[in-house]
Design a protein around this motif. Structure first.
Motif, PDB file in Angstrom:
ATOM      1  N   PHE A 103       0.845  -1.195   0.000  1.00 31.84           N
ATOM      2  CA  PHE A 103       0.000   0.000   0.000  1.00 31.84           C
ATOM      3  C   PHE A 103       0.875   1.238   0.000  1.00 31.84           C
ATOM      4  O   PHE A 103       2.015   1.206   0.422  1.00 31.84           O
ATOM      5  N   LYS A 104       0.285   2.347  -0.500  1.00 34.83           N
ATOM      6  CA  LYS A 104       1.047   3.586  -0.491  1.00 34.83           C
ATOM      7  C   LYS A 104       0.125   4.762  -0.185  1.00 34.83           C
ATOM      8  O   LYS A 104      -1.094   4.583  -0.064  1.00 34.83           O
ATOM      9  N   VAL A 105       0.721   5.926  -0.060  1.00 36.13           N
ATOM     10  CA  VAL A 105      -0.057   7.107   0.303  1.00 36.13           C
ATOM     11  C   VAL A 105      -1.088   7.381  -0.784  1.00 36.13           C
ATOM     12  O   VAL A 105      -0.777   7.341  -1.975  1.00 36.13           O
ATOM     13  N   GLY A 106      -2.324   7.642  -0.369  1.00 35.34           N
ATOM     14  CA  GLY A 106      -3.404   7.907  -1.298  1.00 35.34           C
ATOM     15  C   GLY A 106      -4.319   6.713  -1.489  1.00 35.34           C
ATOM     16  O   GLY A 106      -5.447   6.862  -1.936  1.00 35.34           O
ATOM     17  N   ASP A 107      -3.851   5.533  -1.125  1.00 36.61           N
ATOM     18  CA  ASP A 107      -4.665   4.334  -1.302  1.00 36.61           C
ATOM     19  C   ASP A 107      -5.791   4.285  -0.288  1.00 36.61           C
ATOM     20  O   ASP A 107      -5.640   4.703   0.857  1.00 36.61           O
ATOM     21  N   GLY A 108      -6.911   3.724  -0.714  1.00 35.21           N
ATOM     22  CA  GLY A 108      -7.988   3.452   0.226  1.00 35.21           C
ATOM     23  C   GLY A 108      -7.754   2.078   0.826  1.00 35.21           C
ATOM     24  O   GLY A 108      -7.551   1.101   0.110  1.00 35.21           O
ATOM     25  N   ILE A 135      -8.430   6.574   3.881  1.00 38.41           N
ATOM     26  CA  ILE A 135      -7.349   6.842   2.941  1.00 38.41           C
ATOM     27  C   ILE A 135      -6.036   6.953   3.709  1.00 38.41           C
ATOM     28  O   ILE A 135      -5.990   7.569   4.782  1.00 38.41           O
ATOM     29  N   VAL A 136      -4.995   6.344   3.191  1.00 36.58           N
ATOM     30  CA  VAL A 136      -3.666   6.504   3.786  1.00 36.58           C
ATOM     31  C   VAL A 136      -3.174   7.902   3.428  1.00 36.58           C
ATOM     32  O   VAL A 136      -3.045   8.234   2.256  1.00 36.58           O
ATOM     33  N   ILE A 137      -2.956   8.736   4.462  1.00 39.27           N
ATOM     34  CA  ILE A 137      -2.507  10.098   4.148  1.00 39.27           C
ATOM     35  C   ILE A 137      -1.039  10.317   4.490  1.00 39.27           C
ATOM     36  O   ILE A 137      -0.465  11.338   4.116  1.00 39.27           O
TER      37      ILE A 137
END
Lengths: 121, 215
Positions: A20-25, A46-48
Motif C-alpha cells: 500500500f502507499k499514500v493515497g490508497d484506500g 485513505i492513507v494520508i
C-alpha cells in the motif's frame, strides 16, 4: 544501525504486507481485546501519511465518520494489525496528504484515482 | 546469590511485549562476568567478589593485570574489573562465571552508569531555570538572576545554582523492569532509558528498592 539492535528488531518486522502507499484506500483489520475475548475491528479510509523505517514505521489512515474527520496512526509492524486490504489505488502529487484535512463535503475524500486493474498489473 | 553484573550499553529500540504493546527498551550487553577475586571478612575485613567484564589485548594489559586474571584461571584479561560488596560470605568461587541468567524477565533492576558529558552549561540547561523573555526589549534572556540578598547575609548561600560543568557523573536509574533476556547473546532488554552513550560501561544490579517484601 547497530547490528545487535537490528537483529533484535528484525524478527518483529512483517514481511507479508501488501504494497500500500499514500493515497490508497485501505481497510485495516485490527485485533481488539475485550476482557479475554478477541475480535477484529475494521478501520477504513485513505492513507494520508507513511513514515519511518523498520520498527518505527507507521501510517496514518483518515476517514470521515458521521461528518467528523477521524485519523488513526498505526505502527506497520504491530501484531494487533491482522490484515491490510487495499480497496482502491490512487495517484498522488504529494508524499503526505495533509491538505485533505481542510477539505469538506464531497472533496474531503476525493483523491485522484487510478484504475485498480492498471495499478495491479 | 549474586545480583550484580557488569555490562555495556548497546542502544535503544522498541519491542512488542506479550500484550502487543510497543515498549521502548535499552539493550544492555551484560556479562559473562568471571569472578576474579573473592574477598572475605577474615582476609580483607569485608565480603566482596571482584567481577571482570570484556577483554583487553595482551599488549595493552600490564603484567600485573595479566597475572591477576591468570591466577583466577581467566584466560583473557578483563577490560573492566569491579568489586561487588556482599552482606554474607560469597557462594561464588574464583573462576566462576556470572551470566545474565542471574536475572529473570519482569524483574526490577537498577542500572548505574556515567552520564553523557555536556561541557560547560548555563543555568537554563543545567538547572532548569526558566530564563527571561526572548523579546519586547528584554535584555534578560538566559541569565541566572539574583544570587542572594543584601548586607544580610552579605554572602551567597552554599549550593546556589550557577553555570558550570554538566554531565559526566555517575548516576543510578532505579527500578527498571526487564522486558526480555537473551541468554545466548548475553543481552538484557530494559524498559526505559539508562545513563551514558552507546558503548559505555554500565553496572546492572537487582533493584535495592522496589522489590516485593520477603515474607
Amino acid at each position: 544501525m547497530n547490528p545487535i539492535i537490528k537483529e533484535i528488531t528484525a524478527s518483529q518486522l512483517k514481511t507479508d504486507l501488501p504494497p500500500f502507499k499514500v493515497g490508497d484506500g485501505v481497510r485495516v483489520h485490527t485485533k481488539v481485546r475485550e476482557g479475554d475475548k478477541e475480535r477484529i475491528q475494521i478501520f477504513s479510509g485513505i492513507v494520508i501519511a507513511h513514515k519511518g523505517t523498520d520498527i518505527y514505521e507507521t501510517f496514518t489512515v483518515r476517514s470521515i465518520r458521521s461528518g467528523e474527520g477521524v485519523e488513526r496512526v498505526f505502527p506497520v509492524n504491530s501484531p494487533n494489525i491482522a490484515k491490510i486490504e487495499i480497496e482502491r489505488v490512487s495517484e498522488t502529487m504529494r508524499a503526505r496528504l495533509y491538505y485533505i484535512r481542510k477539505r469538506t463535503g464531497k472533496a474531503a475524500m476525493a483523491i485522484k484515482e487510478k484504475r485498480l486493474d492498471v495499478a495491479t498489473k | 546469590m549474586i545480583s550484580t553484573l557488569l555490562g555495556k550499553k548497546i542502544g535503544m529500540t522498541q519491542v512488542y511485549d506479550a500484550q502487543n504493546v510497543l515498549v521502548p527498551v535499552t539493550v544492555v550487553e551484560a556479562g559473562p562476568c568471571p569472578v576474579v577475586q573473592v574477598k572475605t571478612v577474615e582476609n580483607d575485613g569485608y565480603n566482596a567478589v571482584q567481577l571482570g567484564f570484556s577483554k583487553k589485548k595482551a599488549k595493552n594489559a600490564s603484567k600485573a593485570e595479566q597475572n591477576h586474571a591468570a591466577k583466577a584461571g581467566v584466560a583473557e584479561t578483563p577490560r573492566v574489573l569491579s568489586e561487588v560488596r556482599l552482606a554474607a560470605a560469597s557462594e561464588l568461587k574464583v573462576g566462576d562465571v556470572v551470566t545474565v541468567e542471574a536475572f529473570a524477565e519482569g524483574q526490577l533492576i537498577d542500572i548505574i552508569g556515567v552520564t553523557k558529558g555536556k561541557g560547560f552549561q548555563g543555568v537554563v540547561k543545567r538547572h532548569r531555570v526558566a530564563g527571561g523573555p526572548a523579546s519586547h526589549g528584554s535584555m534578560f534572556h538566559r541569565r541566572i538572576g539574583s544570587i542572594g540578598m543584601r548586607q544580610t547575609p552579605g554572602r551567597t548561600w552554599k549550593n546556589q545554582i550557577m553555570p558550570g560543568h554538566m554531565g559526566g557523573v555517575r548516576r543510578t536509574v532505579q527500578n527498571l523492569s526487564i522486558v526480555k533476556i537473551l541468554p545466548e547473546k548475553n543481552l538484557i532488554l530494559v524498559k526505559g532509558a539508562i545513563p551514558g552513550a552507546n558503548g559505555d560501561d554500565v553496572i546492572v544490579r537487582t533493584a535495592i528498592k522496589g522489590q516485593p517484601k520477603q515474607a
